[in-house]
Scaffold this motif. Structure first.
Motif, short mmCIF file in Angstrom:
data_model
loop_
_atom_site.label_atom_id
_atom_site.label_comp_id
_atom_site.label_asym_id
_atom_site.label_seq_id
_atom_site.Cartn_x
_atom_site.Cartn_y
_atom_site.Cartn_z
N THR A 11 0.61 -1.46 -0.57
CA THR A 11 0.16 -0.06 -0.22
C THR A 11 0.69 1.36 0.06
O THR A 11 1.96 1.64 0.59
CB THR A 11 -0.67 0.06 1.09
N GLY A 12 0.17 2.61 -0.61
CA GLY A 12 1.35 3.57 -0.81
C GLY A 12 2.06 3.41 -1.61
O GLY A 12 3.50 4.18 -1.43
N ALA A 13 1.91 2.57 -2.39
CA ALA A 13 3.17 1.93 -3.73
C ALA A 13 3.20 3.56 -4.78
O ALA A 13 4.52 3.33 -5.52
CB ALA A 13 2.93 0.74 -3.96
N ALA A 14 2.66 4.02 -4.53
CA ALA A 14 3.28 5.19 -6.10
C ALA A 14 4.46 5.83 -5.73
O ALA A 14 4.70 6.06 -6.58
CB ALA A 14 1.99 5.81 -5.93
N ARG A 15 5.26 5.99 -4.83
CA ARG A 15 6.66 6.40 -4.47
C ARG A 15 7.47 6.92 -2.89
O ARG A 15 6.31 5.57 -1.88
CB ARG A 15 6.36 7.94 -4.25
N LEU A 17 8.91 5.49 -0.20
CA LEU A 17 8.71 3.77 0.39
C LEU A 17 8.09 2.89 0.06
O LEU A 17 8.84 1.66 -0.51
CB LEU A 17 9.01 4.14 2.36
N GLY A 18 7.13 3.55 0.09
CA GLY A 18 6.13 2.14 -1.42
C GLY A 18 7.09 1.63 -2.36
O GLY A 18 6.62 0.70 -2.55
N ARG A 19 7.28 2.69 -2.78
CA ARG A 19 7.64 2.09 -3.92
C ARG A 19 8.91 1.41 -4.19
O ARG A 19 9.28 0.53 -5.19
CB ARG A 19 8.71 3.32 -4.99
N ALA A 184 9.93 0.07 12.34
CA ALA A 184 10.29 1.42 12.68
C ALA A 184 11.52 2.71 11.97
O ALA A 184 12.57 2.43 12.78
CB ALA A 184 10.57 2.25 14.37
N PRO A 185 10.86 3.14 11.02
CA PRO A 185 12.48 3.67 10.48
C PRO A 185 12.18 4.81 10.94
O PRO A 185 11.67 6.23 11.21
CB PRO A 185 11.62 4.28 9.18
N GLY A 186 13.95 5.37 11.06
CA GLY A 186 14.26 7.34 11.23
C GLY A 186 14.15 7.99 10.73
O GLY A 186 13.56 7.70 8.80
N PHE A 187 14.28 8.81 10.61
CA PHE A 187 13.64 10.02 9.40
C PHE A 187 14.79 9.28 8.18
O PHE A 187 15.96 9.75 7.84
CB PHE A 187 14.10 11.24 9.72
N THR A 188 14.13 9.29 6.91
CA THR A 188 14.81 9.02 5.92
C THR A 188 14.42 9.48 4.03
O THR A 188 13.04 10.39 4.62
CB THR A 188 13.96 7.84 5.68
N ALA A 192 8.40 12.40 1.01
CA ALA A 192 7.41 12.79 2.04
C ALA A 192 8.78 13.78 3.07
O ALA A 192 7.89 15.04 3.89
CB ALA A 192 6.65 12.10 2.54
N SER A 193 9.37 13.24 3.04
CA SER A 193 10.37 13.54 4.50
C SER A 193 11.10 15.58 4.16
O SER A 193 11.19 16.27 5.33
CB SER A 193 11.11 12.73 5.44
N ARG A 194 11.20 15.36 2.88
CA ARG A 194 11.20 16.99 2.57
C ARG A 194 9.94 17.57 2.34
O ARG A 194 10.24 18.42 2.39
CB ARG A 194 11.60 16.49 0.57
P1 NAI Z 1 4.64 9.37 1.22
O1 NAI Z 1 4.21 10.55 1.80
O2 NAI Z 1 5.94 9.36 0.08
O3 NAI Z 1 3.95 7.95 0.35
C1 NAI Z 1 3.19 7.47 1.16
C2 NAI Z 1 2.75 6.85 0.27
O4 NAI Z 1 0.44 6.92 1.07
C3 NAI Z 1 2.26 7.94 -0.58
O5 NAI Z 1 2.14 7.23 -2.49
C4 NAI Z 1 0.35 8.81 -0.89
O6 NAI Z 1 -0.64 8.40 -1.99
C5 NAI Z 1 0.23 6.92 0.12
N1 NAI Z 1 -1.47 6.90 0.88
C6 NAI Z 1 -2.09 8.13 1.71
N2 NAI Z 1 -2.89 8.16 1.96
C7 NAI Z 1 -3.70 6.67 1.63
C8 NAI Z 1 -4.58 5.87 1.69
N3 NAI Z 1 -5.28 6.88 2.06
N4 NAI Z 1 -4.93 5.15 0.45
C9 NAI Z 1 -3.73 4.50 -0.26
N5 NAI Z 1 -2.59 5.61 -0.07
C10 NAI Z 1 -2.19 6.78 0.86
O7 NAI Z 1 5.60 8.62 2.10
P2 NAI Z 1 7.11 7.49 2.79
O8 NAI Z 1 8.15 8.84 3.69
O9 NAI Z 1 7.30 7.16 1.70
O10 NAI Z 1 6.40 6.81 3.78
C11 NAI Z 1 6.22 5.66 4.23
C12 NAI Z 1 5.66 5.11 5.11
O11 NAI Z 1 6.83 5.02 6.16
C13 NAI Z 1 4.54 5.92 5.84
O12 NAI Z 1 4.16 4.62 6.81
C14 NAI Z 1 5.88 6.61 6.69
O13 NAI Z 1 4.57 7.06 8.06
C15 NAI Z 1 6.69 5.40 7.37
N6 NAI Z 1 7.90 6.80 7.72
C16 NAI Z 1 8.94 6.79 6.92
C17 NAI Z 1 9.71 7.59 7.78
C18 NAI Z 1 10.33 8.38 6.77
O14 NAI Z 1 11.54 9.39 7.05
N7 NAI Z 1 10.34 9.00 5.28
C19 NAI Z 1 9.95 7.74 8.55
C20 NAI Z 1 9.08 7.16 10.17
C21 NAI Z 1 8.35 6.52 9.23
#
Ligand code: NAI
Length: 247
Positions: A11-15, A17-19, A184-188, A192-194
């Motif tokens: 889930t959340g595979a568009a960009r 970490l999901g990608r 549980a990732p650190g700030f990555t 999204a983090s940017r």
């Molecule tokens: P991101 O915002 O780039 O990716 C999240 C993805 O989830 C996006 O593609 C978004 O469109 C999708 N999404 C949002 N709401 C949705 C919904 N209702 N249904 C389906 N898809 C939905 O975030 P990022 O950085 O890739 O983070 C991924 C995961 O890692 C998240 O769970 C985040 O909380 C967790 N995380 C990230 C950290 C970071 O520093 N980037 C640190 C710790 C945890």
């Protein structure tokens, strides 16, 4: 290849970490159902360009109608569901605010996507994993659950919710040979983090491994928790943060 012919929903595979997770699972041989509310076509193209197999589906993880469709379409396309990665969450553009200024509607939205979402996705795949007598579920929590994070009470509480969900579901899923763990990732460094911080100003001096975390740093943990190598591990939270938090 550790996951040859396994079927994984991300889930959340568009960009972000999901990608990265989708590509890593595909490289290990898994067929991927990439779901998101955003355009996932680049993820599919990248997997296909590596010779992998992927399909995509628009799914809002907070809608049960959508999550049931997600499971049905995955079974229709690939015949089984072996792995679920509950990665989708609201983090992008989340504005830091003192707890007393956070809008209750935003609080509800964060909880609904970040906590109810993984629960609904788990609920949707459960009958299939149960019938297969095996399943692997990986949730995304956050280092912030261990440290707190200023102005982010809704997000941190939601990621604590993911820890609670992981532990409670481990008890119920265990008898069906389904494991559920959280990373549980650190700030990555992701889009999204940017969107929420200046990554160049992140204090790496508190990170024993002394550099900013990248998505690739999480892939080993993901593959481990998605593969047979972790078959007797469930209900755990694996911190992957360069050693900033030790527990
Ligand atoms: P991101 O915002 O780039 O990716 C999240 C993805 O989830 C996006 O593609 C978004 O469109 C999708 N999404 C949002 N709401 C949705 C919904 N209702 N249904 C389906 N898809 C939905 O975030 P990022 O950085 O890739 O983070 C991924 C995961 O890692 C998240 O769970 C985040 O909380 C967790 N995380 C990230 C950290 C970071 O520093 N980037 C640190 C710790 C945890």
């Amino acid at each position: 290849m550790k996951l040859k012919d396994r079927v994984a929903i991300v889930t959340g595979a568009a960009r972000g970490l999901g990608r990265a997770f989708s590509l890593a699972l595909a490289k290990e041989g898994a067929k991927i159902m990439a779901v998101d509310i955003a355009d996932f076509s680049d993820t599919i193209k990248e997997i296909e360009s590596l010779g992998g197999t992927a399909k995509g589906l628009r799914v809002d993880v907070s809608s049960e109608k959508d999550t049931l469709k997600m499971a049905e379409e995955t079974i229709g396309a690939f015949g089984r569901i072996d792995i679920l990665v509950n990665n989708a969450a609201i983090i992008y553009n989340l504005v830091r605010k003192p707890f007393y200024e956070i809008d209750p509607d935003l609080w509800d939205k964060v909880m609904t996507v970040n906590v109810k979402g993984p629960w609904l996705c788990t609920k949707a795949v459960f009958p299939h994993m149960k019938a297969q007598k095996k399943g692997k579920i990986v949730n995304l929590s956050s280092e912030t659950f261990f440290t707190g994070s200023n102005g982010f009470v809704h997000y941190v509480a939601s990621k604590g919710g993911v820890v609670g969900l992981t532990r409670a579901l481990a008890v119920e899923l265990g008898p069906h040979n389904i494991t559920i763990n959280a990373i549980a990732p650190g700030f990555t460094d992701t889009e999204a983090s940017r969107s929420i911080a200046d990554v160049t100003k992140y204090d790496i001096s508190r990170t024993p491994l002394n550099r900013l975390q990248q998505p690739k740093d999480l892939l080993g943990a993901l593959i481990f928790l998605a593969s047979d190598d972790s078959d007797f591990i469930t209900g755990q939270v694996l911190l992957v943060d360069g050693g900033r938090v030790m527990h």
